[in-house]
Design a protein around this motif. Structure first.
Motif, short mmCIF file in Angstrom:
data_model
loop_
_atom_site.label_atom_id
_atom_site.label_comp_id
_atom_site.label_asym_id
_atom_site.label_seq_id
_atom_site.Cartn_x
_atom_site.Cartn_y
_atom_site.Cartn_z
N MET A 29 13.63 -47.10 -56.13
CA MET A 29 14.58 -46.06 -55.35
C MET A 29 15.87 -46.75 -55.46
O MET A 29 16.64 -45.84 -55.39
CB MET A 29 13.80 -46.77 -54.30
N ARG A 30 15.99 -48.45 -55.45
CA ARG A 30 17.24 -48.39 -55.71
C ARG A 30 18.50 -48.17 -56.76
O ARG A 30 19.17 -47.51 -57.05
CB ARG A 30 17.53 -49.90 -55.52
N GLY A 31 17.39 -47.88 -58.34
CA GLY A 31 17.98 -47.51 -59.23
C GLY A 31 18.12 -46.26 -59.13
O GLY A 31 18.49 -45.61 -59.80
N THR A 32 17.25 -45.38 -58.79
CA THR A 32 17.50 -43.66 -58.81
C THR A 32 18.42 -43.66 -57.85
O THR A 32 19.00 -42.24 -58.30
CB THR A 32 16.15 -42.68 -57.89
N LEU A 33 18.82 -44.29 -57.01
CA LEU A 33 19.64 -44.31 -55.77
C LEU A 33 21.23 -44.23 -56.92
O LEU A 33 22.55 -43.62 -56.85
CB LEU A 33 19.93 -44.71 -54.71
N ASN A 34 21.36 -45.57 -57.49
CA ASN A 34 22.49 -45.73 -58.08
C ASN A 34 22.46 -44.62 -58.81
O ASN A 34 23.79 -44.07 -59.49
CB ASN A 34 22.58 -47.21 -58.83
N LYS A 35 21.59 -44.18 -59.73
CA LYS A 35 21.60 -43.41 -60.65
C LYS A 35 22.59 -41.34 -59.92
O LYS A 35 23.25 -40.69 -60.13
CB LYS A 35 20.84 -42.36 -61.42
N PHE A 36 21.98 -41.63 -58.52
CA PHE A 36 21.93 -40.50 -57.83
C PHE A 36 23.62 -39.97 -57.58
O PHE A 36 24.66 -39.72 -57.86
CB PHE A 36 21.17 -40.42 -56.36
N PHE A 38 26.42 -41.92 -59.53
CA PHE A 38 26.67 -41.46 -60.46
C PHE A 38 26.72 -40.15 -60.67
O PHE A 38 28.21 -39.40 -61.62
CB PHE A 38 26.42 -42.30 -62.06
N MET A 39 25.75 -39.41 -60.34
CA MET A 39 25.39 -38.38 -60.83
C MET A 39 26.70 -37.42 -59.51
O MET A 39 27.47 -36.51 -60.06
CB MET A 39 24.67 -37.02 -61.00
N LEU A 40 26.91 -38.04 -58.63
CA LEU A 40 27.85 -37.56 -57.92
C LEU A 40 29.04 -37.65 -58.16
O LEU A 40 30.18 -37.16 -58.01
CB LEU A 40 26.88 -38.59 -56.88
N LEU A 41 30.05 -39.05 -58.28
CA LEU A 41 30.74 -38.67 -58.89
C LEU A 41 31.18 -38.03 -60.16
O LEU A 41 32.36 -37.46 -60.17
CB LEU A 41 31.24 -40.42 -59.48
N MET A 42 30.74 -37.54 -60.86
CA MET A 42 30.74 -36.92 -62.02
C MET A 42 30.62 -35.56 -61.45
O MET A 42 31.43 -34.36 -61.53
CB MET A 42 29.43 -36.57 -62.97
N TYR A 88 20.48 -37.67 -70.55
CA TYR A 88 21.82 -37.07 -70.67
C TYR A 88 21.98 -36.04 -70.40
O TYR A 88 22.80 -35.99 -70.08
CB TYR A 88 21.03 -37.13 -72.65
N LEU A 89 21.14 -34.94 -69.51
CA LEU A 89 21.12 -33.80 -69.20
C LEU A 89 22.12 -34.05 -68.01
O LEU A 89 22.59 -32.97 -66.79
CB LEU A 89 20.06 -32.48 -69.24
N ALA A 90 20.81 -34.50 -66.71
CA ALA A 90 21.10 -34.74 -65.33
C ALA A 90 23.07 -35.23 -65.11
O ALA A 90 23.42 -34.75 -64.12
CB ALA A 90 20.34 -36.04 -65.22
N TYR A 224 16.21 -38.25 -63.70
CA TYR A 224 15.03 -37.15 -63.09
C TYR A 224 15.13 -36.65 -61.59
O TYR A 224 14.65 -35.35 -61.09
CB TYR A 224 13.74 -37.10 -63.61
N CYS A 225 14.58 -37.88 -61.03
CA CYS A 225 14.68 -38.42 -59.47
C CYS A 225 15.55 -38.02 -58.93
O CYS A 225 15.81 -37.29 -57.65
CB CYS A 225 14.01 -39.51 -58.43
N ALA A 226 16.93 -38.87 -59.61
CA ALA A 226 18.26 -38.31 -59.03
C ALA A 226 18.84 -37.28 -59.16
O ALA A 226 19.06 -36.30 -58.34
CB ALA A 226 19.00 -39.55 -59.63
N PHE A 227 18.18 -36.48 -60.04
CA PHE A 227 18.76 -34.53 -59.88
C PHE A 227 18.05 -33.73 -59.37
O PHE A 227 18.68 -33.11 -58.70
CB PHE A 227 18.41 -34.35 -61.48
#
Length: 250
Positions: A29-36, A38-42, A88-90, A224-227
């Motif tokens: 869960m933590r890793g997913t939220l961290n990647k989310f 990063f996507m939010l910053l993008m 790569y795509l998220a 994928y889950c962050a996406f």
């Protein structure tokens, strides 16, 4: 529809059936939220760019909106069928959604500059406030993703999707539904209901991420889950913006 534990089609149980990890590292869960994050910053970076482009050249807004909308849709389809490409795509999906949201937010800001100069910031604040509230409600089990709860939210989400599809089709023939844009009591009630369903989808999304971590899904599934979470957040923000615009048209 009973197969889906999340109202978000990107986060169904079948997502995890074919991706059980053989590696030592698995998703969390933590890793997913961290990647989310990063996507939010993008997303915020490209949203700032398209917002500034609108301010400098308002005629370019349609190009930015359609580039982000179509680009995001194509990337979403690819990610759904090629989950291992998500790392790569998220982030690219985040950038495309930022182009779309930045431009359309700037358009709303210009349209409501006099009667609601803070409409965009209010929509952003409400979206993140709702998302944080849903996360804590899920974490502390105040709202539990029971089978009945899932069925109700999924059915409502499917109904909204069909409703929007019908609206799009009849709109092509010149038939308009005023309550979708006007600030009538019916229009506001409908928007409140849709916002509520979008928010409740976050509970289902968090539950699916937790299930994926428990099932030992591979590390790339965090992307994928962050996406999948971003899909719901973007929907929630757009509905918040639509609701605020109706309230300020009254």
């Amino acid at each position: 529809m009973a197969l889906f534990k999340s109202g978000n089609p990107t986060l169904s149980p079948k997502v995890f059936e074919s991706v059980v990890s053989s590696d030592s590292e698995t998703m969390s869960m933590r890793g997913t939220l961290n990647k989310f994050g990063f996507m939010l910053l993008m997303l915020l970076g490209s949203a700032y760019y398209s917002w500034k482009e609108f301010a400098g050249n308002g005629g370019n807004v349609q190009t930015l909106i359609w580039t982000g909308l179509i680009g995001g849709f194509v990337l979403a389809l690819v990610i759904m069928f090629k989950k291992e490409w998500a790392p790569y795509l998220a982030p690219l999906y985040g950038l495309m959604e930022g182009l779309f949201l930045g431009a359309i937010s700037a358009a709303f800001n210009a349209a409501f500059e006099k009667q609601a100069p803070n409409i965009v910031m209010n929509a952003v604040g409400l979206t993140f406030g709702t998302a944080i509230a849903m996360y804590f409600l899920y974490t502390f089990k105040i709202i539990k993703a029971t089978q009945r709860f899932k069925s109700v939210v999924i059915t409502a989400t499917a109904g909204i999707a069909v409703f929007y599809l019908i609206t799009l089709v009849v709109g092509m023939f010149g038939v308009q539904m005023p309550f979708l844009t006007e600030g009538s009591p019916l229009g506001i009630i409908i928007s409140l209901a849709i916002v509520s369903i979008a928010a409740l989808n976050l509970i289902l999304d968090f539950d699916m991420v937790e299930q994926g971590a428990a099932a030992g899904a591979p590390k790339y599934m965090e992307w994928y889950c962050a996406f999948g979470l971003m899909v719901t957040i973007v929907w929630l923000y757009m509905e918040m913006l639509r609701l605020l615009s109706k309230l300020n048209r009254r």
